[in-house]
Design an enzyme around this catalytic site. Structure first.
Site, mmCIF file in Angstrom:
data_model
loop_
_atom_site.group_PDB
_atom_site.id
_atom_site.type_symbol
_atom_site.label_atom_id
_atom_site.label_comp_id
_atom_site.label_asym_id
_atom_site.label_seq_id
_atom_site.Cartn_x
_atom_site.Cartn_y
_atom_site.Cartn_z
ATOM 1 N N HIS A 1 -31.805 141.792 1.535
ATOM 2 C CA HIS A 1 -32.104 140.495 0.914
ATOM 3 C C HIS A 1 -33.504 140.035 1.329
ATOM 4 O O HIS A 1 -33.653 139.318 2.331
ATOM 5 C CB HIS A 1 -31.062 139.452 1.334
ATOM 6 C CG HIS A 1 -29.728 139.645 0.695
ATOM 7 N ND1 HIS A 1 -29.353 139.000 -0.469
ATOM 8 C CD2 HIS A 1 -28.680 140.434 1.049
ATOM 9 C CE1 HIS A 1 -28.122 139.372 -0.796
ATOM 10 N NE2 HIS A 1 -27.698 140.245 0.103
ATOM 11 N N CYS B 1 -29.639 143.798 -3.524
ATOM 12 C CA CYS B 1 -28.283 144.071 -3.045
ATOM 13 C C CYS B 1 -27.413 144.602 -4.191
ATOM 14 O O CYS B 1 -27.597 145.742 -4.622
ATOM 15 C CB CYS B 1 -27.687 142.825 -2.397
ATOM 16 S SG CYS B 1 -26.238 143.170 -1.370
ATOM 17 N N LYS C 1 -28.281 96.595 1.126
ATOM 18 C CA LYS C 1 -26.927 96.374 1.648
ATOM 19 C C LYS C 1 -26.188 97.674 1.983
ATOM 20 O O LYS C 1 -25.531 97.746 3.039
ATOM 21 C CB LYS C 1 -26.107 95.545 0.652
ATOM 22 C CG LYS C 1 -24.793 95.011 1.217
ATOM 23 C CD LYS C 1 -25.019 94.005 2.342
ATOM 24 C CE LYS C 1 -25.531 92.688 1.790
ATOM 25 N NZ LYS C 1 -25.671 91.672 2.867
ATOM 26 N N PRO C 2 -26.249 98.727 1.140
ATOM 27 C CA PRO C 2 -25.556 99.966 1.524
ATOM 28 C C PRO C 2 -26.051 100.530 2.854
ATOM 29 O O PRO C 2 -25.249 101.030 3.654
ATOM 30 C CB PRO C 2 -25.870 100.919 0.356
ATOM 31 C CG PRO C 2 -26.126 100.016 -0.809
ATOM 32 C CD PRO C 2 -26.807 98.816 -0.224
ATOM 33 N N THR C 3 -27.355 100.432 3.099
ATOM 34 C CA THR C 3 -27.897 100.921 4.365
ATOM 35 C C THR C 3 -27.433 100.054 5.527
ATOM 36 O O THR C 3 -27.098 100.570 6.604
ATOM 37 C CB THR C 3 -29.428 100.962 4.303
ATOM 38 O OG1 THR C 3 -29.821 101.966 3.368
ATOM 39 C CG2 THR C 3 -30.034 101.268 5.661
ATOM 40 N N GLY D 1 -30.933 114.915 1.472
ATOM 41 C CA GLY D 1 -32.054 115.713 1.949
ATOM 42 C C GLY D 1 -32.226 115.657 3.453
ATOM 43 O O GLY D 1 -33.360 115.732 3.948
ATOM 44 N N GLY E 1 -31.442 117.988 5.471
ATOM 45 C CA GLY E 1 -31.964 119.290 5.873
ATOM 46 C C GLY E 1 -33.462 119.392 5.691
ATOM 47 O O GLY E 1 -34.179 119.910 6.561
ATOM 48 N N GLU F 1 -35.301 137.761 0.192
ATOM 49 C CA GLU F 1 -35.494 136.304 0.095
ATOM 50 C C GLU F 1 -35.335 135.604 1.442
ATOM 51 O O GLU F 1 -35.871 134.503 1.639
ATOM 52 C CB GLU F 1 -34.525 135.702 -0.930
ATOM 53 C CG GLU F 1 -33.056 135.723 -0.569
ATOM 54 C CD GLU F 1 -32.302 136.958 -1.033
ATOM 55 O OE1 GLU F 1 -31.073 136.879 -1.230
ATOM 56 O OE2 GLU F 1 -32.951 138.017 -1.190
#
Length: 542
Positions: free
Chosen positions: A507, A381, A190-192, A16, A18, A509
């Site tokens: 479009h 469209c 740990k992964p971070t 996430g 974005g 949207e």
């Protein structure tokens, strides 16, 4: 002077970044700052325009006609501003530009290398927005995950930018995952830690950690992350899973992310004004009605292929306090099982855009079902082209009517290539793209929902309605309610004696916003609500 925020991702993809970037943009705009956002994608395609939706999701078209990543849609919807082609850049675009310069001799005989030539081009793309629009803040999202080979030139470029621009103008945010191990009942850091270690090995020390998590982070866990990742305790921000993406700006505000950024970058700004956004987020939880929209498409197993359509339906639903349930229907399944079997329980129908012949007859059958049963309908469209083909075949008795895209030998090519598209060799960026004006006809459904005589809408197509059959179709009940200013391109059609059967070549949207739903989606949802409230099935079948 413009300040720069770079957002990287660690541990896994699809965290996430974005939405985080878009939410941060919303928070900073709410403080009166001028914000620009951009996304760098590390794939070698020049843009996503020729990529399969299965590979990439939807292609989002900007007002100036750029085919971009779907995250650009999130950016526009959250900050409620139109972005340009500067909002998205790929590795392919960078390399293409560098190679073009090399062929022109711009490098004066130098050996062209990743460093400095590729990284310099990336840096130019980052700072280009400052030269064009002079924003207070540029938020740049780096696609991919730290550790990917493909992302290395971008990470090196943003590392150099801190040196080039000065420490007071650059800030790094690392979005990472804190996984919850069900068997142990623990969140793991740990992964971070390893992700930050990887980032630091490149030369980037993150200033802020945004920690995606399923569970609340304890103060002890935040302190541990701060210690081992070498960030301030106040710079460890938790971002739990949200029911709605429109809650994320408020969640980050509660974590005081915007205040931390303002402090670190020395920004002067006003108090946060999130009143409108708070009202939007609260409305999400006050939906007291429900309707079902049947979406008949080719890529329905991947909802990201229709992301902006899904969000646009939600936007319209918010305005009517209505939750939108989407029934995802394969167009090919309609061909096999019949439209009535699959659509009899929906309150409205939407046929989105697409390319290629697969599933076309299913979409045409869907348009027929909506027309004959007076079900509210919106075609977008290709959806409009299918509606035209169906109308020509079944109302105008043009046997074999089709689009020249699917049947070059059709006796009635009611949809054909636009002028200038006949001998296009390169498929990339060669369609009719971006915003174009559309004149609306008074007394039509479209005019009623827009409330203006002219608007601008975004396009992405090669084919158009064939004007040779226009008068005949109009004589049978087709209404042309939107048209290009020169009168040549049919932009919107609707049907007489149908409560809401509207289709458009553009479009819509791409122009919908959570606080300003697009009129055509508003019309579809209003029509679906009215349809659902009809007293019995017989009246529905008209």
């Amino acid at each position: 002077m413009t300040k720069y925020i770079f957002i990287t991702g660690g541990v896994v993809s699809s965290l996430g970044k974005g939405i985080t970037a878009a939410s941060l943009g919303r928070l900073l705009k709410g403080r009166g700052l001028k914000v620009a956002l951009q996304k760098f994608d590390p794939y070698i395609n020049v843009d996503p325009g020729t990529m399969s939706p299965y590979q990439h999701g939807e292609v989002y078209v900007t007002e100036d006609g750029a085919e971009t990543d779907l995250d650009v849609g999130h950016y526009e919807r959250f900050i409620d501003e139109n972005l340009s082609h500067y909002a998205n850049c790929t590795t392919g675009r960078i390399y293409q530009t560098v190679l073009d310069k090399e062929r022109r001799g711009d490098y004066l005989g130098q050996t062209v290398q990743v460093i400095p030539h590729i990284t310099n081009e990336i840096k130019d793309r980052v700072t280009m927005i400052e030269k064009e629009n002079s924003p207070d803040i540029v938020i740049s999202e780096i696609g991919g995950t730290v550790g990917d080979i493909e992302s290395l030139p971008f990470l090196e470029a943003i590392r150099q930018l801190k040196f080039d621009l000065g420490k007071d103008r650059v800030l790094y945010i690392h979005v990472t995952l804190i996984p919850y191990i069900e068997a142990a009942g623990e969140l793991k850091t740990k992964p971070t830690q390893h992700s930050v270690k990887e980032l630091r090995s490149i030369g980037i020390q993150p200033d802020i950690l945004v920690c995606r998590t399923q569970k609340e982070l304890s103060e002890d866990l935040k302190a541990k992350l701060a210690l081992f990742c070498d960030v301030d305790r106040e710079a460890v921000v938790q971002l739990p899973d949200a029911e709605s993406i429109y809650e994320v700006p408020l969640m980050l505000a509660r974590e005081k992310l915007d205040l931390e950024i303002i402090r670190r970058l020395g920004l002067e700004c006003k108090q946060a004004d999130l009143k409108e956004w708070k009202e939007l987020a609260s409305r999400v939880h006050r939906l007291d009605k429900e309707i079902c929209i049947g979406l008949v498409g080719k890529y329905v197993e991947l909802p990201d292929a229709y992301l902006s359509i899904v969000e646009s339906l939600k936007h319209a639903g918010f305005q009517y306090n209505c939750e939108i349930k989407i029934k995802w229907i394969y167009a090919e399944k309609v061909e096999k099982e019949g439209a009535e079997e699959l659509l009899q329980n929906v309150d409205g129908i939407l046929i989105p855009g697409g390319f290629g012949e697969r599933g076309i007859e299913g979409k045409i059958a869907t348009a027929a079902y909506a027309r004959e049963n007076r079900v509210p309908f919106l075609g977008i469209c290709l959806g409009m082209q299918c509606a035209i083909i169906e109308f020509a075949r079944n109302v105008c008795q043009m046997k074999g009517a089709n689009s020249s895209e699917f049947d070059p030998d059709s006796p009635y090519p009611v949809v054909h290539l636009m002028p200038g598209q006949e001998n296009v060799a390169n498929k990339g960026a060669s369609m009719r793209l971006g915003g174009y004006p559309c004149r609306l006809v008074e007394g039509t459904l479209a005019y009623g929902v827009y409330g203006v005589s002219e608007t601008s809408e975004r396009h992405r197509h090669r084919y158009e309605i064939n004007n040779e059959y226009r008068k005949e179709m109009e004589s049978k009940g087709l209404v042309i309610s939107g048209i290009s200013p020169d009168g040549q391109l049919i932009e919107i059609i609707e049907l007489k004696e149908h409560p809401w059967f509207v289709a458009c070549q553009f479009h819509p949207e791409f122009k919908s916003r959570p606080n300003r739903p697009h009129p055509l989606f508003m019309g579809l949802i209003k029509g679906a609500l009215d349809y659902k409230e009809e007293p019995d099935t017989a009246s529905r079948e008209g």
